[in-house]
Design an enzyme around this catalytic site. Structure first.
Site, mmCIF file in Angstrom:
data_model
loop_
_atom_site.group_PDB
_atom_site.id
_atom_site.type_symbol
_atom_site.label_atom_id
_atom_site.label_comp_id
_atom_site.label_asym_id
_atom_site.label_seq_id
_atom_site.Cartn_x
_atom_site.Cartn_y
_atom_site.Cartn_z
ATOM 1 N N CYS A 108 5.552 10.083 -0.351
ATOM 2 C CA CYS A 108 4.269 9.390 -0.028
ATOM 3 C C CYS A 108 3.054 10.175 -0.818
ATOM 4 C CB CYS A 108 3.919 9.353 1.352
ATOM 5 S SG CYS A 108 5.475 8.354 2.164
ATOM 6 N N TYR A 117 11.440 6.514 -0.917
ATOM 7 C CA TYR A 117 12.937 6.252 -1.261
ATOM 8 C C TYR A 117 13.355 5.482 -0.164
ATOM 9 C CZ TYR A 117 17.829 7.269 -0.694
ATOM 10 O OH TYR A 117 19.100 7.207 -0.437
ATOM 11 N N HIS A 118 14.429 4.548 -0.539
ATOM 12 C CA HIS A 118 15.255 3.648 0.159
ATOM 13 C C HIS A 118 16.587 3.778 -0.067
ATOM 14 C CE1 HIS A 118 11.796 1.751 1.801
ATOM 15 N NE2 HIS A 118 11.517 1.176 0.713
ATOM 16 N N PHE A 154 8.489 -0.943 7.489
ATOM 17 C CA PHE A 154 8.939 0.659 7.623
ATOM 18 C C PHE A 154 10.332 0.684 7.191
ATOM 19 C CE2 PHE A 154 10.306 -1.929 11.505
ATOM 20 C CZ PHE A 154 11.581 -1.406 11.629
ATOM 21 N N ALA A 179 8.657 6.069 7.184
ATOM 22 C CA ALA A 179 7.664 5.661 6.245
ATOM 23 C C ALA A 179 7.188 4.469 6.399
ATOM 24 C CB ALA A 179 8.156 5.844 4.757
ATOM 25 N N MET A 180 5.939 4.098 6.356
ATOM 26 C CA MET A 180 5.362 2.711 6.130
ATOM 27 C C MET A 180 4.751 2.316 5.106
ATOM 28 S SD MET A 180 4.731 2.044 10.236
ATOM 29 C CE MET A 180 6.206 2.600 11.365
ATOM 30 N N GLY A 209 0.899 -1.199 -0.020
ATOM 31 C CA GLY A 209 -0.138 -0.163 -0.054
ATOM 32 C C GLY A 209 0.971 1.234 -0.164
ATOM 33 N N GLY A 210 0.248 2.369 -0.076
ATOM 34 C CA GLY A 210 0.981 3.612 -0.033
ATOM 35 C C GLY A 210 1.325 3.992 -1.508
ATOM 36 N N ASP A 211 1.823 5.242 -1.538
ATOM 37 C CA ASP A 211 2.354 5.900 -2.855
ATOM 38 C C ASP A 211 4.036 5.686 -2.951
ATOM 39 O OD1 ASP A 211 3.103 8.187 -4.620
ATOM 40 O OD2 ASP A 211 0.916 8.376 -4.295
#
Length: 230
Positions: free
Chosen positions: A190, A93-94, A173, A159-160, A88-90
């Site tokens: 996000c 960045y990692h 996360f 962010a999750m 889920g989510g938009d």
């Protein structure tokens, strides 16, 4: 109910390779659940993966491609990759300096409530930040952990985004610890315009021991989920 969680620290690992590994574990747990119908004595496994990814942008299934502000050529120039994924989510960045946690849990071993699961993940991070003298909070209608909510200086530090099927979870996360925040300038994080992103080292003005942060995360995770790490 099996409340033991197999802990694995994967170090720095390519995003796609890690995603494939998550899918492999996920499929194994789902298979165990199917077997359990006929053999109730079978226990389903739980995993918790720590990982750090090379520079990568990921877009959730409900995300908007326009929130990525780079062309394919610019991505290459920045040494970054991009994936559309099934959480889920938009967009997020990692990268190096970020602690990413992927709990792959059979929630039937804990509780069958996705909303509660997300709130528990947030609480793990909130309690971890508290140990560094920071007040992390939730932002109404926005998953993740923030600092300065309700002020003009609201900024996201964690962010999750999760996926759950048959009560088995994936993804998780991403906590900015010593992250290069310049990479967030290439997206609308996000999908939320006008809100900043921060990192633990920026807030505290020093480099942070990431192994220490992981220990604190695990400590709070074990208490909240009443789990044992093995």
């Amino acid at each position: 109910m099996n409340k033991k969680i197999i802990l694995q620290d994967l170090g720095r690992k390519d995003y796609k390779a890690t995603w494939d590994y998550q899918e492999e574990i996920f499929a194994k747990i789902v298979s165990q659940k199917i077997e359990k119908r006929n053999q109730p004595e079978i226990e389903t496994d739980n995993y918790f993966l720590f990982v750090e990814h090379p520079h990568v942008y990921t877009l959730g299934k409900s995300g908007d491609m326009s929130n990525l502000l780079l062309s394919e050529k610019q991505l290459t120039e920045k040494g970054a990759t991009f994936y559309k994924i099934n959480r889920g989510g938009d967009i997020t960045y990692h990268g190096p300096g970020q602690i990413v946690g992927y709990p792959i849990l059979d929630l039937e071993n804990f509780f069958t409530d996705i909303h509660k699961y997300l709130r528990f993940l947030e609480e793990v991070i909130i309690l971890t930040l508290k140990e560094y003298g920071l007040e992390g909070t939730r932002s109404e209608g926005e998953t993740g952990v923030w600092l300065g909510v309700g002020t003009p200086f609201a900024r996201k530090i964690c962010a999750m985004g999760v996926r759950a099927s048959r009560w088995v979870t994936m993804h998780g996360f991403a906590l900015n610890v010593n992250a290069n925040l310049g990479y967030f300038d290439n997206i609308i994080p996000c999908g939320i315009k006008g809100k900043a992103v921060t990192s633990l080292h920026v807030e505290l003005g020093r480099e942070i021991d990431e192994a220490e942060v992981k220990e604190k995360i695990l400590k709070h995770f074990k208490v909240l989920f009443e789990a044992e790490m093995v």
